[in-house]
Design an enzyme around this catalytic site. Structure first.
Site, PDB file in Angstrom:
ATOM      1  N   SER A 106       0.818  -1.137   0.162  1.00 49.07           N
ATOM      2  CA  SER A 106       0.080  -0.009  -0.206  1.00 49.07           C
ATOM      3  C   SER A 106       1.008   1.266   0.026  1.00 49.07           C
ATOM      4  O   SER A 106       2.100   1.125   0.295  1.00 49.07           O
ATOM      5  CB  SER A 106      -0.828  -0.088   1.084  1.00 49.07           C
ATOM      6  OG  SER A 106       0.069   0.108   2.447  1.00 49.07           O
ATOM      7  N   LEU A 133       2.956   4.604  -0.323  1.00 50.63           N
ATOM      8  CA  LEU A 133       4.309   4.798  -1.166  1.00 50.63           C
ATOM      9  C   LEU A 133       5.207   3.606  -1.544  1.00 50.63           C
ATOM     10  O   LEU A 133       5.422   3.811  -2.773  1.00 50.63           O
ATOM     11  CB  LEU A 133       5.368   5.547  -0.146  1.00 50.63           C
ATOM     12  CG  LEU A 133       4.969   6.804   0.534  1.00 50.63           C
ATOM     13  CD1 LEU A 133       6.064   7.516   1.192  1.00 50.63           C
ATOM     14  CD2 LEU A 133       4.324   7.894  -0.483  1.00 50.63           C
ATOM     15  N   ASP A 146       5.749  -7.716   2.645  1.00 49.04           N
ATOM     16  CA  ASP A 146       4.750  -6.807   3.475  1.00 49.04           C
ATOM     17  C   ASP A 146       4.087  -8.141   4.396  1.00 49.04           C
ATOM     18  O   ASP A 146       4.039  -9.155   4.185  1.00 49.04           O
ATOM     19  CB  ASP A 146       3.797  -6.317   2.642  1.00 49.04           C
ATOM     20  CG  ASP A 146       3.355  -4.968   3.346  1.00 49.04           C
ATOM     21  OD1 ASP A 146       3.488  -4.860   4.632  1.00 49.04           O
ATOM     22  OD2 ASP A 146       3.146  -3.867   2.612  1.00 49.04           O
ATOM     23  N   VAL A 197       9.344  -7.062   9.702  1.00 45.75           N
ATOM     24  CA  VAL A 197      10.965  -6.717   9.239  1.00 45.75           C
ATOM     25  C   VAL A 197      11.738  -6.755  10.345  1.00 45.75           C
ATOM     26  O   VAL A 197      13.055  -6.527  10.206  1.00 45.75           O
ATOM     27  CB  VAL A 197      10.773  -5.237   8.527  1.00 45.75           C
ATOM     28  CG1 VAL A 197       9.846  -5.236   7.143  1.00 45.75           C
ATOM     29  CG2 VAL A 197      10.080  -4.194   9.722  1.00 45.75           C
ATOM     30  N   SER A 254      11.966  10.133   7.654  1.00 44.56           N
ATOM     31  CA  SER A 254      10.751  11.331   7.786  1.00 44.56           C
ATOM     32  C   SER A 254      11.501  12.550   8.096  1.00 44.56           C
ATOM     33  O   SER A 254      12.433  12.591   8.800  1.00 44.56           O
ATOM     34  CB  SER A 254       9.908  10.759   8.640  1.00 44.56           C
ATOM     35  OG  SER A 254       8.911  12.018   9.079  1.00 44.56           O
ATOM     36  N   TYR A 302       8.741   8.252  17.340  1.00 40.93           N
ATOM     37  CA  TYR A 302       8.955   8.306  15.928  1.00 40.93           C
ATOM     38  C   TYR A 302      10.132   8.823  15.524  1.00 40.93           C
ATOM     39  O   TYR A 302      10.875   8.428  14.596  1.00 40.93           O
ATOM     40  CB  TYR A 302       7.820   8.695  15.368  1.00 40.93           C
ATOM     41  CG  TYR A 302       7.516   8.615  13.759  1.00 40.93           C
ATOM     42  CD1 TYR A 302       7.220   7.362  13.065  1.00 40.93           C
ATOM     43  CD2 TYR A 302       7.646   9.774  12.852  1.00 40.93           C
ATOM     44  CE1 TYR A 302       7.103   7.154  11.807  1.00 40.93           C
ATOM     45  CE2 TYR A 302       7.491   9.488  11.693  1.00 40.93           C
ATOM     46  CZ  TYR A 302       7.252   8.440  10.775  1.00 40.93           C
ATOM     47  OH  TYR A 302       7.141   8.133   9.808  1.00 40.93           O
ATOM     48  N   PHE A 341       2.697  13.218   2.629  1.00 47.77           N
ATOM     49  CA  PHE A 341       2.191  12.576   1.676  1.00 47.77           C
ATOM     50  C   PHE A 341       0.813  11.900   1.821  1.00 47.77           C
ATOM     51  O   PHE A 341       0.522  11.399   2.840  1.00 47.77           O
ATOM     52  CB  PHE A 341       3.224  11.262   0.996  1.00 47.77           C
ATOM     53  CG  PHE A 341       4.446  12.003   0.412  1.00 47.77           C
ATOM     54  CD1 PHE A 341       4.331  11.824  -1.136  1.00 47.77           C
ATOM     55  CD2 PHE A 341       5.431  12.681   0.984  1.00 47.77           C
ATOM     56  CE1 PHE A 341       5.336  12.313  -2.065  1.00 47.77           C
ATOM     57  CE2 PHE A 341       6.372  13.112   0.050  1.00 47.77           C
ATOM     58  CZ  PHE A 341       6.297  13.003  -1.185  1.00 47.77           C
ATOM     59  N   THR A 398      -0.683   9.356   1.792  1.00 45.96           N
ATOM     60  CA  THR A 398      -0.813   7.805   2.016  1.00 45.96           C
ATOM     61  C   THR A 398      -2.215   7.431   2.758  1.00 45.96           C
ATOM     62  O   THR A 398      -2.910   8.275   3.011  1.00 45.96           O
ATOM     63  CB  THR A 398       0.207   7.243   2.870  1.00 45.96           C
ATOM     64  OG1 THR A 398       0.093   7.966   3.993  1.00 45.96           O
ATOM     65  CG2 THR A 398       1.795   7.781   2.364  1.00 45.96           C
TER      66      THR A 398
END
Length: 253
Positions: A15, A17, A36, A51, A139, A152, A185, A187
């Site tokens: 999904s 980007l 994914d 991941v 980011s 984050y 963005f 998303t």
């Protein structure tokens, strides 16, 4: 490096980007596989993995290589956040949540880069001595973290910090390492968000005066793949947007 006929893996390509980039690379002639937790809208080769789990990642990459051929490029767009105040009334950030954000964003990026590079090393280099390119996603919050984004920002900052050391190490094998730090963005996660903070953020992009489109991120990835001089750096893709401090009351129920 050429895109046509080369094997690419897009982590997080189900999904957002990642999906836009996987589609863009395929349209440019690449053999593309997606790693994914969910296939999402991707209709090509796909393997699932957490991941942050090295064994799962390596197995998934090998599965995809068996379908797409020799690995020449890896893009990682996976990530998660754990937003909220760290102290006082309305405190939301926990040590467990903070740790998981580091595991998925920072450790996950390293595991993917390491696994990809190990497999690229064994391939033949092209006429320029290049064997592959690894692109991570950070980011702009890593540079200008606003109130409520400590976990984050730390996790994405870790991705930025490892970019140059990995590029210097992998360079001896003809493997480049680049990080993209996108701004706002469109998303699925951002498009579905609601509230005064989200509305206000949308108005802050200087030019083109709107959040980025996923295809514009995909175009940046394609340029990075093709331009051999892009290596060991973090590229902001943000329309001159700078993250403001933010407000405490945005994070209080």
């Amino acid at each position: 490096m050429k895109i046509e006929g080369r094997g690419f893996i897009v982590a997080g390509g189900g999904s957002g980007l990642g999906l836009a980039t996987a589609r863009g690379l395929r349209e440019a002639g690449a053999q593309v596989g997606v790693l994914d937790l969910k296939r999402g809208e991707w209709d090509g080769p796909c393997a699932t993995a957490d991941v942050a789990d090295q064994a799962e990642v390596e197995q998934a990459i090998d599965t995809l290589i068996s379908e797409i051929g020799e690995l020449r490029g890896l893009l990682n767009t996976t990530g998660m956040g754990h937003s909220g105040l760290s102290v006082g009334p309305g405190r939301k950030v926990t040590a467990a949540g903070f740790r998981r954000v580091l595991e998925v964003n920072t450790l996950g990026s390293f595991i993917l880069a390491q696994a990809a590079a190990e497999r690229m090393i064994g391939s033949r280099s092209d006429e320029h001595g290049e064997r592959g390119v690894i692109v991570s996603t950070s980011s702009i919050v890593a540079f200008e973290g606003q109130i409520g984004t400590a976990a984050y920002a730390a996790a994405k900052g870790g991705i930025n910090a490892m970019t140059l050391p990995l590029a210097r190490e992998f360079g001896r094998y003809g493997i480049r390492v680049i990080t993209i730090a996108p701004g706002i963005f469109e998303t699925p996660m951002f498009s579905q968000a609601r509230g005064p903070m989200v509305d206000w953020l949308r108005e802050q992009v200087v030019y083109p005066g709107r959040p980025g489109e996923a295809v514009e991120f995909a175009e940046m990835v394609a340029h990075i793949v093709r331009n051999r001089m892009l290596n060991g750096t973090v590229i902001r893709l943000d329309g001159a947007y700078r993250v403001p401090q933010g407000r405490h009351d945005w994070w209080v129920d």
